[in-house]
Design an enzyme around this catalytic site. Sequence first.
Site, PDB file in Angstrom:
ATOM      1  N   GLU A 170       8.751  33.091 -48.633  1.00 19.22           N
ATOM      2  CA  GLU A 170       7.943  32.058 -48.012  1.00 19.22           C
ATOM      3  C   GLU A 170       8.632  30.696 -47.878  1.00 19.22           C
ATOM      4  O   GLU A 170       8.250  29.729 -48.545  1.00 19.22           O
ATOM      5  CB  GLU A 170       6.623  31.880 -48.773  1.00 19.22           C
ATOM      6  CG  GLU A 170       5.836  33.170 -48.927  1.00 19.22           C
ATOM      7  CD  GLU A 170       4.458  32.956 -49.541  1.00 19.22           C
ATOM      8  OE1 GLU A 170       4.214  31.871 -50.099  1.00 19.22           O
ATOM      9  OE2 GLU A 170       3.628  33.867 -49.455  1.00 19.22           O
ATOM     10  N   GLU A 350       3.009  40.838 -49.795  1.00 18.53           N
ATOM     11  CA  GLU A 350       1.935  40.278 -50.626  1.00 18.53           C
ATOM     12  C   GLU A 350       0.632  40.327 -49.858  1.00 18.53           C
ATOM     13  O   GLU A 350       0.593  39.990 -48.664  1.00 18.53           O
ATOM     14  CB  GLU A 350       2.183  38.798 -50.985  1.00 18.53           C
ATOM     15  CG  GLU A 350       3.216  38.580 -52.045  1.00 18.53           C
ATOM     16  CD  GLU A 350       3.427  37.100 -52.357  1.00 18.53           C
ATOM     17  OE1 GLU A 350       2.461  36.299 -52.259  1.00 18.53           O
ATOM     18  OE2 GLU A 350       4.562  36.749 -52.703  1.00 18.53           O
TER      19      GLU A 350
HETATM   20  C1  BGC Z   1       3.119  33.251 -53.238  1.00 19.85           C
HETATM   21  C2  BGC Z   1       2.686  33.647 -54.627  1.00 19.85           C
HETATM   22  C3  BGC Z   1       1.318  33.064 -54.910  1.00 19.85           C
HETATM   23  C4  BGC Z   1       0.333  33.643 -53.915  1.00 19.85           C
HETATM   24  C5  BGC Z   1      -1.092  33.153 -54.082  1.00 19.85           C
HETATM   25  C6  BGC Z   1       2.029  33.290 -52.206  1.00 19.85           C
HETATM   26  O1  BGC Z   1       2.094  32.128 -51.445  1.00 19.85           O
HETATM   27  O2  BGC Z   1       4.256  33.962 -52.856  1.00 19.85           O
HETATM   28  O3  BGC Z   1       3.648  33.217 -55.532  1.00 19.85           O
HETATM   29  O4  BGC Z   1       0.910  33.285 -56.211  1.00 19.85           O
HETATM   30  O5  BGC Z   1       0.726  33.322 -52.608  1.00 19.85           O
HETATM   31  O6  BGC Z   1      -1.167  31.791 -53.880  1.00 19.85           O
END
Ligand code: BGC
Length: 440
Positions: A170, A350
């Site tokens: 990111e 993610e």
């Molecule tokens: C990040 C994580 C974070 C998650 C929730 C993403 O932006 O890679 O490290 O915990 O979102 O905020």
Amino acid sequence: MNKYKLPSNSAMLKKDFTFGVATASFQIEGGVSNRLPCIWDTFCATEGKIADNSNGDIACDHYNLWQQDIELINSLGVDAYRLSISWPRVINQDGSANQEGINYYIQILDALLAKNIKPFVTLYHWDLPQHLEGNGGWLNRETAYQFKEYADVITKAFGDRVHSYATFNEPFCSSYLGYEVGIHAPGIKGKEFGRKAAHHILLAHGLAMPVLQKNSPKSLNGIVLNFTPCYANTEADQAASDYADQYFNQWYIKPLFDKAYPEIINTMPDWQQPDIQDGDMDIIAQPIDFLGINFYTRAIYTSDEDEIYRQLPPPAPITDIGWEIYPAAFTSLLTSLNELYELPPVYITENGAAMADTIEDDKVSDFDRVNYYQLHLNAVNDAIEKGVNVVGYFAWSLMDNFEWAEGYLKRFGIVYVDYKTQKRTIKQSGLAYRDLISNR
Ligand code: BGC
């Protein structure tokens, strides 16, 4: 609901689709005395930056508990585990390798491989060594070259243990949140900084790609980007929303595939421009083996005279961190990126939700999170049916952890962590994930 269901003919249920869980070094490791300081240590020590005044000194104590955590990952039956390497744990201040830190990760990689779990390694998940920030951090072009050296040392040391390398997690968060609005480390604010930092991060990615391909030719090498699709409620707001999309989303992907920043760059004043040197855009646009996409929510914009765009408060339903639950944006994000760019295979690196979990009788009945996952698994499946080549999905996160500026107040895990005892308890969402995977 306590189960996830996908259509029986879903490509996500085929053997070659990868299901995994993800974490990041600073968020789980602790073990602070065994590494150099990073920008998040400094940020946490600054009054008023972290909602609960906490830090990453202990976090989930994964530095010590890694063996039991790998057992836990294994018990979920996942195909892959996405972790990140703490740069300040593996590289000394003079740039040489810190063998103790490298060995720490090698034992993790070996333990994963022994259990047939594919390691997906992210080289940079925000924990820049503090001494590099002292030299200007991502505002200093030299940091990109330091990153290339770090990538070289690590990929040589890890040999053929890694299934996939991502250079960065990111770049938007590191550059915009860290150097433009300052709500993340290093906490720098100003429109003159965000684009400059982003350019150096993308440059670092491009400089490191050939190093990864040379030292680790068999792994899938790429980058992880986050997207918050931009919406407008009215025709009149569409231009504002489009601008925001270029500013927050396309800014980080377009250079990778089109060797150019979005067109809004031409309307930005000089003092906001990145420092682009001859050849930079070619370096940035190195071919990648995969693209990692992180998705959580969408954002709705209206026009604003001063800022061009203004984000509206998210409508219900929202998660515990205030993000709207809007899975349709996930499908359309994937299909639209697929139309705009020549995408390589895509991993959802993610996806997940913060919920206000409670634990009772050793059980966490997080049915709201189960529901979130069900909706978003369907959304990915829909995108695949519409022709997007999504080949894997990682839940964020394996376990509750240090949620950056929110400290330990927001829980994203499919495993509950009791921070007093460090006891882990698989939540209902984790049990359902395990069942989905084992029933394939
Ligand atoms: C990040 C994580 C974070 C998650 C929730 C993403 O932006 O890679 O490290 O915990 O979102 O905020």
